[in-house]
Every structure is written in structure tokens, then in C-alpha cells.
Design a protein around this motif. Sequence first.
Motif, PDB file in Angstrom:
ATOM      1  N   GLU A 210     101.630 -22.097  15.087  1.00 16.11           N
ATOM      2  CA  GLU A 210     100.548 -22.428  14.224  1.00 16.11           C
ATOM      3  C   GLU A 210     100.873 -21.803  12.777  1.00 16.11           C
ATOM      4  N   ASN A 211     100.827 -22.729  11.995  1.00 13.18           N
ATOM      5  CA  ASN A 211     101.061 -22.140  10.351  1.00 13.18           C
ATOM      6  C   ASN A 211     102.161 -21.344  10.327  1.00 13.18           C
ATOM      7  N   GLY A 212     103.283 -21.580  11.078  1.00 16.05           N
ATOM      8  CA  GLY A 212     104.565 -20.823  10.927  1.00 16.05           C
ATOM      9  C   GLY A 212     104.533 -19.426  11.666  1.00 16.05           C
ATOM     10  N   LYS A 213     103.560 -19.207  12.653  1.00 12.95           N
ATOM     11  CA  LYS A 213     103.261 -17.963  13.349  1.00 12.95           C
ATOM     12  C   LYS A 213     103.486 -18.197  14.769  1.00 12.95           C
TER      13      LYS A 213
ATOM     14  N   LEU B  28     108.645 -15.890  10.591  1.00 12.26           N
ATOM     15  CA  LEU B  28     107.895 -17.276  10.421  1.00 12.26           C
ATOM     16  C   LEU B  28     108.754 -18.309  10.470  1.00 12.26           C
TER      17      LEU B  28
ATOM     18  N   TYR C  75     109.605 -22.450   9.561  1.00  5.68           N
ATOM     19  CA  TYR C  75     109.313 -23.355   8.525  1.00  5.68           C
ATOM     20  C   TYR C  75     109.888 -24.865   9.247  1.00  5.68           C
TER      21      TYR C  75
ATOM     22  N   SER D  52     108.116 -25.862   4.258  1.00  5.16           N
ATOM     23  CA  SER D  52     106.613 -25.511   4.431  1.00  5.16           C
ATOM     24  C   SER D  52     106.449 -25.100   5.703  1.00  5.16           C
ATOM     25  N   LEU D  53     105.443 -24.122   6.019  1.00  8.33           N
ATOM     26  CA  LEU D  53     105.393 -23.492   7.319  1.00  8.33           C
ATOM     27  C   LEU D  53     105.035 -24.441   8.507  1.00  8.33           C
TER      28      LEU D  53
ATOM     29  N   THR E 108     104.306 -26.001  12.040  1.00 12.34           N
ATOM     30  CA  THR E 108     102.935 -26.085  13.260  1.00 12.34           C
ATOM     31  C   THR E 108     103.622 -26.997  14.282  1.00 12.34           C
TER      32      THR E 108
ATOM     33  N   GLN F 186     102.844 -18.020  18.586  1.00 16.00           N
ATOM     34  CA  GLN F 186     101.772 -17.375  19.353  1.00 16.00           C
ATOM     35  C   GLN F 186     101.940 -16.874  20.686  1.00 16.00           C
TER      36      GLN F 186
END
Length: 555
Positions: free
Chosen positions: A379-382, A400, A402, A407-408, A410, A384
Motif C-alpha cells: 500500500e502506497n509503496g510499503k 519502498l 515503485y 510512483s509508489l 499499490t 504490509q
Amino acid sequence: MHSINEFLAGIEQYLGGSQWFTLVLLGTGLFFTIYLKFPQIRFFGHALKVVRGKYDKADETGDTSHFQALTTALSGTVGTGNIAGVAFAIYLGGPAALFWMLMTALVGMTTKFVEVSLSHKYREKDEQGFISGGPMYYMKNKLKMPWLAAFFAAMTIVSSFGTGSLPQINSISSSLHSTFGIEKMLSGGILAILLAIVILGGIKRIAKVTEKLVPAMAIIYFVGAIAVIFYNYQNIIPAIESIFSSVFTGTAATGGFLGAGFAYAFNRGVNRGLFSNEAGQGSAPIAHAAARTEEPVSEGMVAILEPFIDTIIICSLTGLVILSSGVWNEKFSNQFQSTDMSIMADVYDDANKDDQSKLFNFLNGRKELPLFTGELLVENGKIQNKLSIIHARSIAENILVYNTQDSLFTGNINVNNGVYYENSEAYFKGESLIHSAPLTAEAFTRSYLGDWGRWIVSIGLLLFAFSTAIAWAYYGGRSVTYLFGAKGVFPYRIIYCIGFFIASFADTTIIWTLSGITIALMALPNLLGILLLRKDMKNTLNTYWTKFKSEYPNG
């Protein structure tokens, strides 16, 4: 790519990466060192006189001078092994790997002396009137083993790609991209054109280019390395101690480095040492065979200087730069390569002693650890999921993900048994250990030059590696001539340049693995050949000294 690398790595661990191969390589050099009574020490001063041309005779047969033959051979050995290879060895085996690189060079000085002398003794002229020499000629003309000669020549052609072409441009393009942001394909295309211009001109043009290029690149690199070492002068003694203190014990975990056992440091050091100076591989004798002299041993004397210059001087400088700067066990922000990644099923902490031990055994092949299979939830590059990622033999941090638009990311990423297969959707960035040319480039920034130190590495690597590619094109061309005649050389050079271009944007891990295989396949028949001709070598050496003393009673 990951599957290809796993297949090649499986082969490489039984050849260039195996303990038996390193023992054969070192054992052969050690045997000749004792058998010929330490020629690398006894004849070193004489070798310097020979390469300066003190005993040259104008009417002798050959295409190049002693110095040109030396610089052509050095251009084949002084390359990515001196910049990227040293960094790769330390990254894999810790500081002790540098010690074994130096030991390989010390006995390699004798191995070079023997293989060059014998190859020069049994050289021939090809149908175009150029000198052709190398191990395949003593195998055919003296040993009467044409099948072994043909195998060696074929492996030389393959190795010209695995050693001389692919790793060189790959390291160049990676360095230029990380330092200046130049697209790998662009730098590969330009340099492939320049390579074609040089190698299509034959040995005389190659010799003229290398006799100017080799001294220039050595001076540039030497000045930059000294700047780093003196800037970190307080770390010089600890750096030297780290090389010798763990020679027989392996290197314990420190910083982001998770440790390496003795066997791993030994194998990696010897393997990278051979990649650097090529002693025993049988490549340099092809260049030395073109030297203008009727005395095979005099050219062997010149060859003694190669491993000394290449490994004992230049590789030692690179090693001290990396160790004194402290970058070898630090984590840096970088883009992950899938072939360097293992996605673990559990969470690990490299500051925890128990986790260090588990990961040390895992990385050194002593114990299996559970690997992740399933979907990574991003989610948004991270990520989970609760897990750890090993990248470049270290626990990656601040990861992270990409997408292809930078862009990050998801979404979900499929992982099978710890392996993330690169696709068009996403790539990983984070902090981990780095290796090869980027590690050396980082070390060069820890000096009075600051970020300008990257220029030294990029320019040095460009000159070193490009000259290596030039020399190996000649080695491969001579082997093509041996197998197929002169008509096959031009098509070979075209294919060589195309491969050079493609490797500029290929996966680095696969290329380094391939080089380890091709080194072994060349070296083994050559080592067998020179051992079979040990008595011939001793008799040739004795004859040389008898004749020399009669012609030059005052030395």
C-alpha cells in the motif's frame, strides 16, 4: 532471469566457485614456484630490464615490442576485476578475501611466467603472416593433443564474452548510470562502436592504443586511490589488520555485513584473484606470443610483472580504499536486483546475535530458513506483510515499492519460495549492502574529492574495462583463427561487439556468474598442459640462462 541465474550458479559452484578448482589453481602455481626455485622473486629485476628493451634485437620475429605485449596483456587483465571484482570479493568474503587475492597473484606470477614461455616457444605464423600463439599451439605442436587444443580455443572464444566483453561493459554502464545518470543502452551503444573501430584494425592498432591507454588509466586511478587512503589515514592500520586477522577464521558479522566463513572467503578471493590477473587461465600468452623476440623465456620474464602490477599493486589499492573508507559493511540506498533478493517468511534483526547466526548459516549454505510464498500486500509503496527481505547478503531496510512510472506502488506481488520475479508492474528500492563498481564508487567519495571521487571510478572503470574488452577481442580472434582460419575473425568481431552492447543493460549477477564458469573451463586444460610440460619448461629456462650469460656476461 532468476531461473537462468540459478541454473548457472549451480554449474559455477562445481567449477570456478568450487574449492577443488581453487586448490588446483593455487597448487599448480605453488608447484612451479618450488620446482623453478621462486622465479617471481629471483627474476623480478631481470624482468624489468627486459621490458625496458635492454636486450632487444631489431631483426627478431614478432608483431609487437615487449612493452606493447605487456600493455596489451595488462589491458586484458586490468579491468573490472580491479575495481568491481575486488569490491565483489570483499562483499562476499569480507576483508580476508583480499588476502587470498594477493596470494593468488604471488603464485600467479610463476604461473604466468610458465604459460607465456611455453606458448611463445611453440607459436606459429597464420596465413596472413601474423604471429599466432597461445596454449592451443603448445598443446598441438608439443603435446600432440589437438583435441585439447581445440577445446581450449573454443573455451577461449566463449570466455572472451564471459570474461572480456560482458562483465566489462556491464560494469561501465552501471557506473556511468549511477554517477551521471547516463542510460545504460546509450553508453553501451557508443562504446560498442568505438570498440569496433579499434578491434577491426588488428593487433598493431590494438597495441598502439593499449600502450597509451594502460599507463594513463593506471596513473588516474592511483592518484584517486591514494587520496582516499590518506583522507582515512586513521583507518589504514585497522584495515590492514582486518585483512590478516580473519584469514583462517572468516569474518564475523559487523555493521550490515552478516559474516563469511573461511571457505567462502578463500574461494571468493582466489576466484576473483584469477578473474583479475588471469594467471593460469591461458589468455595473456596469446598477447605475449606476438612479441618480437626469439627467446621464449625473455617474454615469460615480462609476464612475471603482470600479476604484480594488476593484483598486488592495483587490487591492493582498491581493497585499502574500500576497507579504510568503511563502506564495505554499510547499507546504502539502491534499486534491488531480483537475483540478489530473498524474501524471507520471518522477521530478522541483524543487530540480534541469534538472528546473525541464523542468517550467517543461511547465506553460507549451512542451514535452510523458511522463505515466503504468497502475495506481498503493498500500500502506497510499503509492504504490509510482516517479513524480512535479504538483498545483497544483508537485511534490507526502508524498503519502498515503485511502479514503472516511478510512483509508489499499490497492489499485490506474487512471490514463490522467496523469489520475486521481475515483471512490468513494480520494482524495489531500499537500503542494503552494495557491491561491485557501485561499492568502489561510494568508497572514492570518502576523500578530499567528495562526490567528485565517483568521476575517478567511472573514468577509471571506463578505461580499464574498455581496454580489457579490446584485448579479449584479440584473444578470441586468435582462437577463431586457430579453429576456423582467418576468414572467421571478422564475423566473430561483429558478434563480439553486438554482445558487448547487449550486456550493457543485462543483469549483473548473471554476468558475474557466467564469468566464473568460463574462467574455469579455460584454465583447466591450460593448467594440465603446463604441468605435462614441466620438464620442457625447466630445460628451456636453463638453456636461456646459458645463452644469456654467454652474450651478456655482465648482465
